[in-house]
Design a protein around this motif. Structure first.
Motif, short mmCIF file in Angstrom:
data_model
loop_
_atom_site.label_atom_id
_atom_site.label_comp_id
_atom_site.label_asym_id
_atom_site.label_seq_id
_atom_site.Cartn_x
_atom_site.Cartn_y
_atom_site.Cartn_z
N LYS A 1 31.34 -29.66 -61.01
CA LYS A 1 30.00 -29.12 -60.79
C LYS A 1 29.98 -28.10 -59.67
CE LYS A 1 27.43 -33.12 -62.52
NZ LYS A 1 26.45 -34.18 -62.20
N SER A 2 30.62 -28.40 -58.57
CA SER A 2 30.66 -27.45 -57.47
C SER A 2 31.82 -27.80 -56.55
CB SER A 2 29.34 -27.46 -56.69
OG SER A 2 29.07 -28.74 -56.15
N GLU B 1 29.17 -24.90 -64.53
CA GLU B 1 30.25 -25.86 -64.36
C GLU B 1 31.52 -25.31 -65.01
OE1 GLU B 1 29.41 -29.84 -65.47
OE2 GLU B 1 27.35 -29.78 -64.79
N SER C 1 32.55 -31.68 -55.63
CA SER C 1 31.39 -32.47 -55.19
C SER C 1 31.47 -33.90 -55.71
CB SER C 1 30.09 -31.80 -55.66
OG SER C 1 30.09 -31.65 -57.07
N GLU D 1 30.20 -21.10 -53.36
CA GLU D 1 29.66 -20.71 -54.66
C GLU D 1 30.62 -19.82 -55.43
OE1 GLU D 1 27.18 -21.95 -56.00
OE2 GLU D 1 26.22 -22.94 -54.31
N HIS E 1 39.35 -22.50 -55.11
CA HIS E 1 38.27 -22.84 -56.03
C HIS E 1 38.82 -23.03 -57.44
CE1 HIS E 1 34.60 -22.43 -58.42
NE2 HIS E 1 33.89 -22.56 -57.32
N VAL F 1 28.66 -25.40 -49.65
CA VAL F 1 29.16 -25.18 -51.01
C VAL F 1 29.77 -23.78 -51.09
CG1 VAL F 1 28.55 -25.04 -53.46
CG2 VAL F 1 27.37 -26.68 -51.97
N ARG G 1 23.83 -23.78 -61.48
CA ARG G 1 25.24 -23.55 -61.20
C ARG G 1 26.06 -23.79 -62.46
NH1 ARG G 1 25.76 -27.02 -57.38
NH2 ARG G 1 25.11 -25.57 -55.78
#
Length: 324
Positions: free
Chosen positions: A11-12, A6, A211, A226, A164, A224, A4
């Motif tokens: 991170k998520s 960053e 996260s 994405e 996001h 999550v 994933r």
């Protein structure tokens, strides 16, 4: 599978709470059930009460959806009255295309009949396109970025994209995303396409956090987020969202029946009617319920891409323990 990426040190982005206020629906898992369960949300009783006064229908629906989402995320006091998260850095993002259309139409009709002297100052805030987000922020003391996305068929997925970005850019620590459309006479008239489907009369809310923040406060991530991608057509949006992998590999595909021609596909509009700006958030809520119950991932949700749409969107969710 790739690591994933960053963005901005985050991170998520994970979803920690889901709330609904949809007739006949008790919780997000009911969105995937073949039939309406007994006892779900009833707007005839659920939209009444002191805090519902002097608010438009869309704002009342949104308020009813936010409370259970905050409660599941562990961000509501035991008495349900106080938001316990970081008020200064909590953002509110609303997706609605027709949310306050009835209020605007009422004001226009009043001006036409009585000039501006017939207007009530108490009703004027309801004509603002951001009125729903404003009521949520006032009710729970959320003083971070506050905005409404009104972007046609892709609006719900676009709202999640902006949420996001707010987290990735560290403009907010927590984002409450709400998709809401009320069944009002102007909305029904605009959405009438001869199919016999009525507009959605409901709202769904999601709580999004990084996260790292979730781990620090010991909360449980449900899924999550994405990515959420917008493109000129559905095929391009799906390809970018899945990094070129086949959409048929998705554990669950949420989209229009003609787009999602696979056994794992669910078309929420077949049951809920015209979801308009709430669709992408509804799809995300259903995807979270699927993953949280142990269903296979990833979840792919698609919206827009029709003959009358200017774009298409695709979003991808994975389980909280998966790395794409």
């Amino acid at each position: 599978m790739t690591a994933r990426h960053e963005v901005g040190g985050v991170k998520s982005v994970v979803i920690t709470g889901v709330g609904t206020a949809i007739p006949g629906v008790r919780e997000a898992a009911d969105l995937l059930a073949p039939g309406a369960p007994d006892g779900g949300f009833d707007p005839d009783t659920g939209l009444k009460g002191r805090e519902m006064r002097h608010k438009d229908r869309a704002s009342r629906l949104a308020l009813r959806a936010v409370a259970p989402a905050l409660r599941q995320a562990g961000l509501l006091s035991d008495d349900g009255e106080r938001y316990t998260g970081p008020g200064d850095t909590t953002a509110v993002v609303i997706s609605t295309n027709l949310g306050n259309l009835d209020s605007v139409c009422d004001f226009v009709d009043t001006i036409a009949a009585h000039t501006v002297t017939g207007l009530s100052p108490l009703g004027l805030p309801h004509t603002s396109s951001n009125v729903i987000a404003g009521w949520i922020a006032i009710r729970y003391g959320m003083r971070g970025p506050n905005l409404t996305v009104c972007n046609g068929a892709t609006s719900g997925a676009d709202a999640l994209h902006w949420a996001h970005n707010l987290l990735a850019a560290r403009r907010a620590d927590t984002v409450v995303v709400i998709g809401v459309e009320p069944h009002t006479e102007p909305a029904a008239r605009l959405l009438d396409d001869g199919s016999g489907r009525s507009p959605l009369d409901g709202a769904v809310a999601l709580v999004l956090e990084s996260s790292e923040r979730v781990a620090a406060r010991g909360a449980r991530p449900l899924a999550v987020l994405e990515r959420s991608v917008r493109a000129a057509d559905s095929a391009t949006a799906r390809a970018h969202a899945l990094h070129g992998e086949s959409a048929l590999a998705a554990g669950l595909w949420l989209g229009l029946a003609e787009d999602a021609a696979t056994a794992s596909a669910v078309d929420l509009t077949a049951r809920l009617g015209h979801c308009s700006g709430a669709l992408g958030v509804l799809q995300a809520a259903a995807g979270v319920a699927h993953l949280a119950a142990g269903g296979p991932g990833p979840v792919l949700a698609t919206s827009g891409g029709g003959a009358t749409d200017d774009a298409a969107a695709a979003l991808v969710l994975t389980g909280a323990g998966e790395v794409p």
